[in-house]
Design an enzyme around this catalytic site. Structure first.
Site: not given
Ligand code: NAI
Ligand code: AKB
Length: 373
Positions: A62, A88-90, A106-107, A195
């Site tokens: 991801g 990623d898948i994108r 793809d996970i 979530y």
């Molecule tokens: N950004 C934030 O504020 C926070 C993020 N997190 C965690 O950190 C991690 C990364 O967060 P972000 O980068 O913000 O998330 P994001 O939503 O920006 O990116 C997630 C990525 O997962 C990919 N994805 C979706 N389905 C998939 C699949 N089947 N196989 C492989 N990849 C897939 C998407 O294409 C996307 O690029 C997440 O687990 C999130 O829960 C936790 C708390 C806060």
């Molecule tokens: C705090 C998080 O996990 C994320 N940024 C969300 O708002 O869903």
């Protein structure tokens, strides 16, 4: 579908084990057909399978979301460009594609993921794939698949191949019945989003695999993360990124949370620094496997006031999104991260004023609407 065999034997082993993951002879992780994936008793779980002088071989799942590209950049600086594979898948942007190894993963495709881990001799896995809080509520079946089934695949592959596994959790892993100001590491967790539920599941499954199979699982609960060069993926805290872009582009910002909604937040550099630090911490230092990390906590009103010090003309209005507001109202207002600070020396660098100054210096204050006019 995966089948866990030898349930009764596994249960009796679990009941007999001391909880440290030692002394377990053979543990079936997951069995498909006639090729059971097993974890042998003599596997060295608490140290990764590369020698001290080598760098880890890293896979980020991801990786094209808000956080993954920045993480890859940091890890490549430490471990070398070719030791860190972003997936990623994108389709990646040119700048990402040409900055280091990228692969489609793809996970939800267990065999493909396993092949990537084996062929690239992966030793550390950062599991970033997820659907965040707001998009998760808009598509619960997909969030359940990606956040729960995908996690199961990652856990099994990590256990089978003796990986050090990082899975981020979130302030969203707490709910309205948790203590919210501050929220300690250990307390009631009854989140009301898919979530949050999936993240509590990830915390518990990771810790279970650690104690049961010796998996080197490490998890940080991130606050809302604020970054300049990457867009948030559909969360409740997204407003705190959008305000900077709108301040610069239009001088007007419409906030989808109420002005007094207090949430823990963090600048991306602190988040990624903590992630690397907890992965590098000696296992003996970790009294827990899931830690809160904290830096600052503010309301939209407080953030707007700080932003207005840089863009005094910024006009902020409020148009509350009921779904996001209900989520935010159930989340922590302040995070207690004393355990992370004590165990592995966590210390944040950015408070609110430094965050805002840094965001504007990244986004380029020259292009501010206020100055353009
Ligand atoms: N950004 C934030 O504020 C926070 C993020 N997190 C965690 O950190 C991690 C990364 O967060 P972000 O980068 O913000 O998330 P994001 O939503 O920006 O990116 C997630 C990525 O997962 C990919 N994805 C979706 N389905 C998939 C699949 N089947 N196989 C492989 N990849 C897939 C998407 O294409 C996307 O690029 C997440 O687990 C999130 O829960 C936790 C708390 C806060
Ligand atoms: C705090 C998080 O996990 C994320 N940024 C969300 O708002 O869903």
């Amino acid at each position: 579908m995966p089948i866990v065999k030898n349930v009764s034997r596994a249960v009796s082993q679990l009941l007999q084990s001391s909880g440290c993951g030692c002394g377990i002879s053979i543990v079936p992780v997951r069995c498909i057909g006639v090729s059971p994936r097993q974890v042998a008793s003599d596997a060295s779980f608490h140290s990764v399978s590369f020698s001290e002088s080598d760098h880890p071989r890293v896979l980020i799942t991801g990786g094209l979301g808000q956080l993954g590209v920045g993480l890859a950049k940091l890890l490549r600086k430490h471990f070398g460009k070719n030791n860190v594979i972003l997936s990623d898948i994108r389709k990646p942007a040119d700048s990402v594609f040409y900055s280091g190894p990228f692969i489609y993963a793809d996970i939800l495709d267990y065999k493909n993921l396993r092949e990537i881990v084996v062929n690239n001799r992966i030793t550390w896995l950062f599991h970033y794939s997820a659907l965040l809080s707001a998009v998760g509520e808009a598509n619960v079946p997909l969030a359940r698949a990606v956040n729960i089934t995908g996690l199961h695949n990652v856990l099994d592959i990590a256990a089978e191949h003796n990986l050090r596994l990082f899975v981020p959790s979130t302030i969203g892993a707490f709910g309205p019945t948790s203590p919210r100001d501050p929220t300690p590491d250990l307390c009631i967790q009854r989140p009301r989003t898919i979530y949050g539920v999936s993240k509590v599941h990830a915390e518990l499954m990771g810790e279970y695999y650690h104690y049961r199979y010796g998996l080197d699982f490490r998890c940080l609960r991130y606050p809302g993360i604020i970054s300049a060069d990457s867009q948030p993926g559909g969360g409740t805290t997204d407003y705190a990124v959008q305000i900077f872009h709108d301040a610069i582009k239009t001088g007007k910002f419409q906030c989808n949370l109420k002005p007094d909604t207090r949430l823990p937040m963090m600048y991306i550099d602190d988040c990624l620094k903590a992630t690397l630090e907890v992965m590098e911490a000696p296992a003996e230092a970790l009294s827990m496997r899931t830690y809160n990390i904290s830096a600052m906590s503010f309301t939209p009103e407080e953030l707007a006031q700080e932003v207005q010090k840089h863009v005094p003309e910024l006009q902020v209005t409020y148009n509350v999104d009921e779904v996001r507001q209900a989520i935010a109202d159930s989340w922590p207002m302040n995070f207690d991260d004393r355990n992370a600070r004590r165990d592995w020396g966590w210390k944040h660098d950015y408070d609110l004023p430094e965050l805002v100054t840094t965001m504007f210096s990244f986004l380029g204050s020259d292009s501010r609407i206020a100055q353009a006019n």
